[in-house]
Motif scaffolding. Sequence first.
Motif, PDB file in Angstrom:
ATOM      1  N   ARG A   1    -113.115 -27.368 -15.345  1.00  0.00           N
ATOM      2  CA  ARG A   1    -112.193 -27.173 -14.373  1.00  0.00           C
ATOM      3  C   ARG A   1    -111.062 -25.975 -14.165  1.00  0.00           C
ATOM      4  O   ARG A   1    -110.752 -25.654 -13.446  1.00  0.00           O
ATOM      5  N   SER A   2    -111.126 -25.528 -15.395  1.00  0.00           N
ATOM      6  CA  SER A   2    -110.044 -24.391 -15.764  1.00  0.00           C
ATOM      7  C   SER A   2    -110.588 -23.262 -16.235  1.00  0.00           C
ATOM      8  O   SER A   2    -109.946 -22.086 -16.266  1.00  0.00           O
ATOM      9  N   GLY A   3    -111.717 -23.181 -16.842  1.00  0.00           N
ATOM     10  CA  GLY A   3    -112.452 -21.999 -17.178  1.00  0.00           C
ATOM     11  C   GLY A   3    -113.121 -21.179 -16.250  1.00  0.00           C
ATOM     12  O   GLY A   3    -112.894 -21.580 -14.956  1.00  0.00           O
ATOM     13  N   PRO A   4    -113.642 -20.076 -16.464  1.00  0.00           N
ATOM     14  CA  PRO A   4    -114.475 -19.319 -15.411  1.00  0.00           C
ATOM     15  C   PRO A   4    -115.572 -19.846 -14.959  1.00  0.00           C
ATOM     16  O   PRO A   4    -116.359 -20.895 -15.534  1.00  0.00           O
ATOM     17  N   CYS A   5    -116.018 -19.342 -13.962  1.00  0.00           N
ATOM     18  CA  CYS A   5    -117.468 -19.908 -13.311  1.00  0.00           C
ATOM     19  C   CYS A   5    -118.550 -19.613 -14.705  1.00  0.00           C
ATOM     20  O   CYS A   5    -118.588 -18.688 -14.952  1.00  0.00           O
ATOM     21  N   PHE A   6    -119.015 -20.823 -15.011  1.00  0.00           N
ATOM     22  CA  PHE A   6    -120.010 -20.584 -16.069  1.00  0.00           C
ATOM     23  C   PHE A   6    -121.158 -19.634 -15.597  1.00  0.00           C
ATOM     24  O   PHE A   6    -121.891 -18.941 -16.195  1.00  0.00           O
ATOM     25  N   VAL A   7    -121.844 -19.792 -14.198  1.00  0.00           N
ATOM     26  CA  VAL A   7    -122.823 -19.050 -14.083  1.00  0.00           C
ATOM     27  C   VAL A   7    -122.541 -17.565 -13.883  1.00  0.00           C
ATOM     28  O   VAL A   7    -123.434 -16.714 -14.327  1.00  0.00           O
ATOM     29  N   CYS A   8    -121.397 -17.347 -13.382  1.00  0.00           N
ATOM     30  CA  CYS A   8    -121.037 -15.935 -13.155  1.00  0.00           C
ATOM     31  C   CYS A   8    -120.852 -15.364 -14.706  1.00  0.00           C
ATOM     32  O   CYS A   8    -121.202 -14.186 -14.728  1.00  0.00           O
TER      33      CYS A   8
ATOM     34  N   GLY B   1    -114.719 -28.433 -10.231  1.00  0.00           N
ATOM     35  CA  GLY B   1    -115.446 -27.937 -11.414  1.00  0.00           C
ATOM     36  C   GLY B   1    -116.992 -27.499 -11.371  1.00  0.00           C
ATOM     37  O   GLY B   1    -117.481 -28.205 -10.546  1.00  0.00           O
ATOM     38  N   ASN B   2    -117.176 -26.385 -11.916  1.00  0.00           N
ATOM     39  CA  ASN B   2    -118.664 -25.800 -11.738  1.00  0.00           C
ATOM     40  C   ASN B   2    -118.947 -25.703 -10.196  1.00  0.00           C
ATOM     41  O   ASN B   2    -119.946 -26.377  -9.815  1.00  0.00           O
ATOM     42  N   ALA B   3    -118.251 -25.143  -9.360  1.00  0.00           N
ATOM     43  CA  ALA B   3    -118.355 -24.903  -8.161  1.00  0.00           C
ATOM     44  C   ALA B   3    -119.511 -24.019  -7.724  1.00  0.00           C
ATOM     45  O   ALA B   3    -119.947 -24.130  -6.746  1.00  0.00           O
TER      46      ALA B   3
ATOM     47  N   VAL C   1    -130.877 -23.895 -11.942  1.00  0.00           N
ATOM     48  CA  VAL C   1    -131.362 -22.791 -10.916  1.00  0.00           C
ATOM     49  C   VAL C   1    -130.067 -22.507 -10.112  1.00  0.00           C
ATOM     50  O   VAL C   1    -129.489 -23.368  -9.482  1.00  0.00           O
ATOM     51  N   ALA C   2    -129.875 -21.329 -10.124  1.00  0.00           N
ATOM     52  CA  ALA C   2    -128.651 -20.886  -9.292  1.00  0.00           C
ATOM     53  C   ALA C   2    -128.946 -19.454  -8.638  1.00  0.00           C
ATOM     54  O   ALA C   2    -129.648 -18.872  -9.012  1.00  0.00           O
ATOM     55  N   PRO C   3    -128.047 -19.543  -7.375  1.00  0.00           N
ATOM     56  CA  PRO C   3    -128.171 -18.100  -6.704  1.00  0.00           C
ATOM     57  C   PRO C   3    -127.309 -17.112  -7.481  1.00  0.00           C
ATOM     58  O   PRO C   3    -126.416 -17.664  -8.427  1.00  0.00           O
ATOM     59  N   LYS C   4    -127.680 -15.906  -7.694  1.00  0.00           N
ATOM     60  CA  LYS C   4    -126.623 -15.033  -8.635  1.00  0.00           C
ATOM     61  C   LYS C   4    -125.491 -14.693  -7.786  1.00  0.00           C
ATOM     62  O   LYS C   4    -124.463 -14.629  -8.554  1.00  0.00           O
TER      63      LYS C   4
END
Length: 161
Positions: A11-18, A105-107, A54-57
């Motif tokens: 909820r407060s950290g950076p985007c985990f995928v990015c 979170g985890n948007a 699986v995520a888009p970049k």
Amino acid sequence: MDVATYAARARSGPCFVCAFLDGDARYRHHLVYEDDAHVAFLDRWPTVPGKVLVAPKAHIEHVVRDLGASAFGDLMAVVRRVTLGIEAVLAPERTYLLSLGSQQGNAHVHWHIACLPPGVPYEEQQFHALMTENGVLSETPAQSEDLARRLREAIYGRALK
């Protein structure tokens, strides 16, 4: 896994995928697939063996309305390709596909591919099998890397229709 700490970070950290794509060491994952627009990697806290995200970049936050029909189709084709590779390696009873996360979170859009191992009692399947509150698997880095290697071989090593 500490669920409360995980939720606070989500909820407060950076985007985990990015952060993963930027090479942030705190967000390392074992890569199983990559192309110009997508990435797939082992879940850091799997609840079933071989759970992959699986995520888009590109940082996209709405799974349908932020993707055009072609981009959505391309993403789903990657989900299918990765799923077929996972199923070839793990031979699950059933495969669950979910797009989780929220604006809280985890948007970053990501799909969870979770393969249910054969023989899991019905009461421990479906959402029960996916909830970290019910426990996560303990895998060593070497075990995770070996699984990631086998998944990469299955995903890239054969032609998928």
